[in-house]
Design an enzyme around this catalytic site. Structure first.
Site, mmCIF file in Angstrom:
data_model
loop_
_atom_site.group_PDB
_atom_site.id
_atom_site.type_symbol
_atom_site.label_atom_id
_atom_site.label_comp_id
_atom_site.label_asym_id
_atom_site.label_seq_id
_atom_site.Cartn_x
_atom_site.Cartn_y
_atom_site.Cartn_z
ATOM 1 N N LYS A 41 -4.791 1.414 -4.449
ATOM 2 C CA LYS A 41 -4.997 -0.054 -3.835
ATOM 3 C C LYS A 41 -6.392 -0.217 -3.074
ATOM 4 O O LYS A 41 -6.734 0.664 -2.677
ATOM 5 C CB LYS A 41 -3.792 -0.362 -2.797
ATOM 6 C CG LYS A 41 -3.458 -1.762 -2.531
ATOM 7 C CD LYS A 41 -2.430 -2.283 -3.832
ATOM 8 C CE LYS A 41 -2.360 -3.937 -3.368
ATOM 9 N NZ LYS A 41 -1.334 -4.424 -4.298
ATOM 10 N N GLY B 173 11.721 -20.099 -5.280
ATOM 11 C CA GLY B 173 10.317 -19.900 -5.688
ATOM 12 C C GLY B 173 10.083 -20.377 -6.973
ATOM 13 O O GLY B 173 10.577 -19.568 -7.788
ATOM 14 N N GLY C 151 7.030 -20.548 -8.846
ATOM 15 C CA GLY C 151 5.613 -20.639 -8.750
ATOM 16 C C GLY C 151 5.357 -19.908 -10.175
ATOM 17 O O GLY C 151 6.051 -20.329 -11.005
ATOM 18 N N VAL D 188 5.373 -16.951 -11.576
ATOM 19 C CA VAL D 188 6.725 -16.137 -12.100
ATOM 20 C C VAL D 188 8.012 -17.059 -12.108
ATOM 21 O O VAL D 188 8.733 -16.925 -13.354
ATOM 22 C CB VAL D 188 6.976 -14.944 -11.241
ATOM 23 C CG1 VAL D 188 8.104 -14.243 -11.800
ATOM 24 C CG2 VAL D 188 5.425 -14.071 -11.190
ATOM 25 N N TYR E 188 8.816 -20.134 -12.221
ATOM 26 C CA TYR E 188 9.233 -21.286 -12.932
ATOM 27 C C TYR E 188 9.167 -20.682 -14.393
ATOM 28 O O TYR E 188 10.404 -21.316 -15.106
ATOM 29 C CB TYR E 188 7.995 -22.206 -12.913
ATOM 30 C CG TYR E 188 8.181 -23.436 -14.021
ATOM 31 C CD1 TYR E 188 9.162 -24.471 -13.236
ATOM 32 C CD2 TYR E 188 7.998 -23.743 -15.110
ATOM 33 C CE1 TYR E 188 9.455 -25.380 -14.091
ATOM 34 C CE2 TYR E 188 8.296 -24.725 -15.934
ATOM 35 C CZ TYR E 188 8.961 -25.746 -15.221
ATOM 36 O OH TYR E 188 9.374 -26.600 -16.083
HETATM 37 P P1 NAD Z 1 3.316 -17.863 -6.649
HETATM 38 O O1 NAD Z 1 2.345 -18.054 -5.468
HETATM 39 O O2 NAD Z 1 2.820 -18.498 -7.863
HETATM 40 O O3 NAD Z 1 4.731 -18.483 -6.531
HETATM 41 C C1 NAD Z 1 5.459 -18.418 -5.206
HETATM 42 C C2 NAD Z 1 6.071 -19.543 -5.171
HETATM 43 O O4 NAD Z 1 7.078 -19.616 -3.973
HETATM 44 C C3 NAD Z 1 5.212 -20.899 -4.550
HETATM 45 O O5 NAD Z 1 5.880 -22.069 -5.723
HETATM 46 C C4 NAD Z 1 5.617 -20.994 -3.273
HETATM 47 O O6 NAD Z 1 5.438 -22.655 -2.940
HETATM 48 C C5 NAD Z 1 7.068 -20.662 -3.163
HETATM 49 N N1 NAD Z 1 7.360 -20.323 -1.971
HETATM 50 C C6 NAD Z 1 6.815 -19.789 -0.946
HETATM 51 N N2 NAD Z 1 7.503 -19.692 0.219
HETATM 52 C C7 NAD Z 1 8.870 -20.341 -0.062
HETATM 53 C C8 NAD Z 1 9.885 -20.329 0.569
HETATM 54 N N3 NAD Z 1 10.172 -19.903 1.803
HETATM 55 N N4 NAD Z 1 11.263 -20.649 -0.112
HETATM 56 C C9 NAD Z 1 10.902 -21.142 -1.328
HETATM 57 N N5 NAD Z 1 9.963 -21.144 -1.923
HETATM 58 C C10 NAD Z 1 8.786 -20.743 -1.343
HETATM 59 O O7 NAD Z 1 3.612 -16.289 -6.575
HETATM 60 P P2 NAD Z 1 3.825 -15.614 -8.097
HETATM 61 O O8 NAD Z 1 2.704 -14.901 -8.775
HETATM 62 O O9 NAD Z 1 4.895 -16.585 -8.823
HETATM 63 O O10 NAD Z 1 4.965 -14.486 -7.359
HETATM 64 C C11 NAD Z 1 6.129 -14.591 -7.081
HETATM 65 C C12 NAD Z 1 6.481 -13.268 -6.287
HETATM 66 O O11 NAD Z 1 6.850 -12.350 -7.251
HETATM 67 C C13 NAD Z 1 5.610 -12.744 -5.120
HETATM 68 O O12 NAD Z 1 6.536 -11.997 -4.284
HETATM 69 C C14 NAD Z 1 4.982 -11.880 -5.726
HETATM 70 O O13 NAD Z 1 4.359 -10.921 -5.016
HETATM 71 C C15 NAD Z 1 5.807 -11.225 -6.727
HETATM 72 N N6 NAD Z 1 5.086 -10.819 -8.147
HETATM 73 C C16 NAD Z 1 4.432 -11.423 -8.913
HETATM 74 C C17 NAD Z 1 3.841 -10.803 -10.054
HETATM 75 C C18 NAD Z 1 2.752 -11.635 -10.841
HETATM 76 O O14 NAD Z 1 2.643 -11.243 -11.946
HETATM 77 N N7 NAD Z 1 2.464 -12.833 -10.480
HETATM 78 C C19 NAD Z 1 4.022 -9.735 -10.219
HETATM 79 C C20 NAD Z 1 4.862 -8.668 -9.432
HETATM 80 C C21 NAD Z 1 5.577 -9.264 -8.435
#
Ligand code: NAD
Length: 364
Positions: free
Chosen positions: A94, A199, A201, A203, A205
């Site tokens: 990291k 959430g 976002g 992932v 959606y």
């Molecule tokens: P993202 O930022 O696209 O989506 C997160 C969503 O959560 C956003 O729409 C945000 O508005 C919403 N949110 C934030 N706080 C909130 C709350 N208190 N209540 C409800 N909604 C809330 O992130 P992502 O890429 O979709 O990742 C989501 C999670 O998965 C994160 O914890 C991330 O670390 C984890 N993750 C993501 C990936 C990836 O490939 N993107 C891989 C491993 C883990």
């Protein structure tokens, strides 16, 4: 605990490395400074037994170096476990850049960081994380080949993917969720399955879309109103409030927003028999895994179920077809099946079982 040791070190003005509580046999910790750009960063390589250490580069306004060091060591070790459990030819590493992503970014700063990544000679491969994205990876990519997620499919020059790992993450979470439902509820068919998704976002959606296609019924919350509206309009989801999302009478709670979502407060209302979501570090305390297990709630360990993204970037780096990525991501189901069966056989919480399975794969 950690807080006490760190407080003591602070009093003594010491910056421990080998004795740091999170050090855990790190192979290499590199402090990077570039005078011209003001770059201050730390690269941590925990373990390269299974392959080069891949892990994101985070940019964060850490209060001090001690905090940056804690974070990078903890996250780096976590990547060793995650990649080992996912059966990838990768180690754990990291990087953290000490700075405010809203104020302190410059092209030269990320180019300089790319130079430091290059100086690791391929033992560390970098990727986007909190505070960094495709643009920053592209800048680092001007100085090093050891970067993933630096551009679009076209820019990647015949690469296998778009540079966005979230669809693969969502697919893996869907597959893992299905496995948890099969183990805990004995259901193969997801028609009418009641799922709460927190959430929506990148992932969350995509996961909700997979669930809808499989016939599930969705309850959703997101702090961004537009994301909720899209799920209601396009997936027929029911919108619920920030607090109501935890205590719903549903089959599955799927945290896809932020970490520490399983904590002393939410445990008072959570009653779904399955918890399976993408969020990192879902447990506020390690002891919460025991509490869930005791209650008969089957929790899919976060780093096992959300490995689709790292699988995707691994194939970007090493080469491979989208079909190979998909097959590997589907293996998340089998990994979780093993975790769940062992947890049952040993009457031990799923997080501890995942950790021991990762250790076995690391030492095989
Ligand atoms: P993202 O930022 O696209 O989506 C997160 C969503 O959560 C956003 O729409 C945000 O508005 C919403 N949110 C934030 N706080 C909130 C709350 N208190 N209540 C409800 N909604 C809330 O992130 P992502 O890429 O979709 O990742 C989501 C999670 O998965 C994160 O914890 C991330 O670390 C984890 N993750 C993501 C990936 C990836 O490939 N993107 C891989 C491993 C883990």
């Amino acid at each position: 605990g950690l807080a006490r040791i760190l407080a003591k070190n602070k009093r003594e003005n010491a910056m421990p490395i080998f004795t740091h509580p999170e050090f855990d046999h790190h192979e290499h910790v590199q402090f990077c400074h570039d005078k011209a750009t003001g770059l201050k960063a730390i690269i941590a390589v925990h373990n390269t037994r299974l392959g080069p250490a891949l892990g994101g580069c985070r940019m964060w306004p850490y209060a001090d170096e001690q905090q940056a060091l804690n974070d990078v060591l903890r996250l780096s070790r976590g990547m060793t476990y995650k990649s080992a459990l996912a059966g990838l030819p990768l180690g754990g590493g990291k990087a953290v850049i000490i700075g405010d992503p809203r104020k302190d970014k410059s092209e030269a700063l990320f180019q300089a960081m790319g130079g430091f990544v290059e100086s690791m000679g391929g033992r560390y491969i970098t990727a986007a994380d909190s505070g960094t994205g495709v643009a920053e990876m592209a800048l680092m990519g001007q100085r090093t080949r050891h970067v993933v997620g630096a551009g679009t499919r076209e820019q990647l020059g015949g690469g296998t993917r778009s540079g966005d790992p979230s669809p693969a993450t969502a697919l893996g979470v869907f597959i893992g969720l299905r496995e948890a439902v099969l183990q805990r509820l004995g259901r193969h068919d997801l028609t009418g399955l009641r799922v709460a998704v927190q959430g929506l976002g990148q992932v969350g959606y995509n996961l909700a879309r997979h669930l809808k296609e499989a016939g599930a019924e969705l309850w959703v919350h997101d702090i961004q109103e537009a994301n909720v509206r899209r799920a209601v309009d396009e997936l027929g989801a029911h919108a619920v409030s920030a607090l109501d999302i935890y205590g719903l009478d549903v089959d599955v709670f799927s945290p896809c927003a932020m970490g520490a979502i399983i904590n002393d407060e939410t445990l008072q209302v959570l009653r779904a028999p399955v918890i399976a979501g993408a969020a990192n570090n879902q447990l506020a305390k390690a002891s919460h895994a025991d509490e869930l297990w005791r209650r008969g709630c089957l929790h899919a360990p976060d780093y096992a179920i959300n490995a689709g993204g790292i699988i995707d970037v691994s194939y970007e780096y090493n080469g491979g077809t989208p079909e190979q990525v998909r097959q590997h991501v589907e293996g998340i189901g089998e990994t979780l099946r093993q975790i769940f069966l062992r947890a049952k056989a040993q009457d031990m919480n799923t997080t501890r079982i995942a950790d021991s399975l990762a250790q076995e794969r690391l030492n095989a």
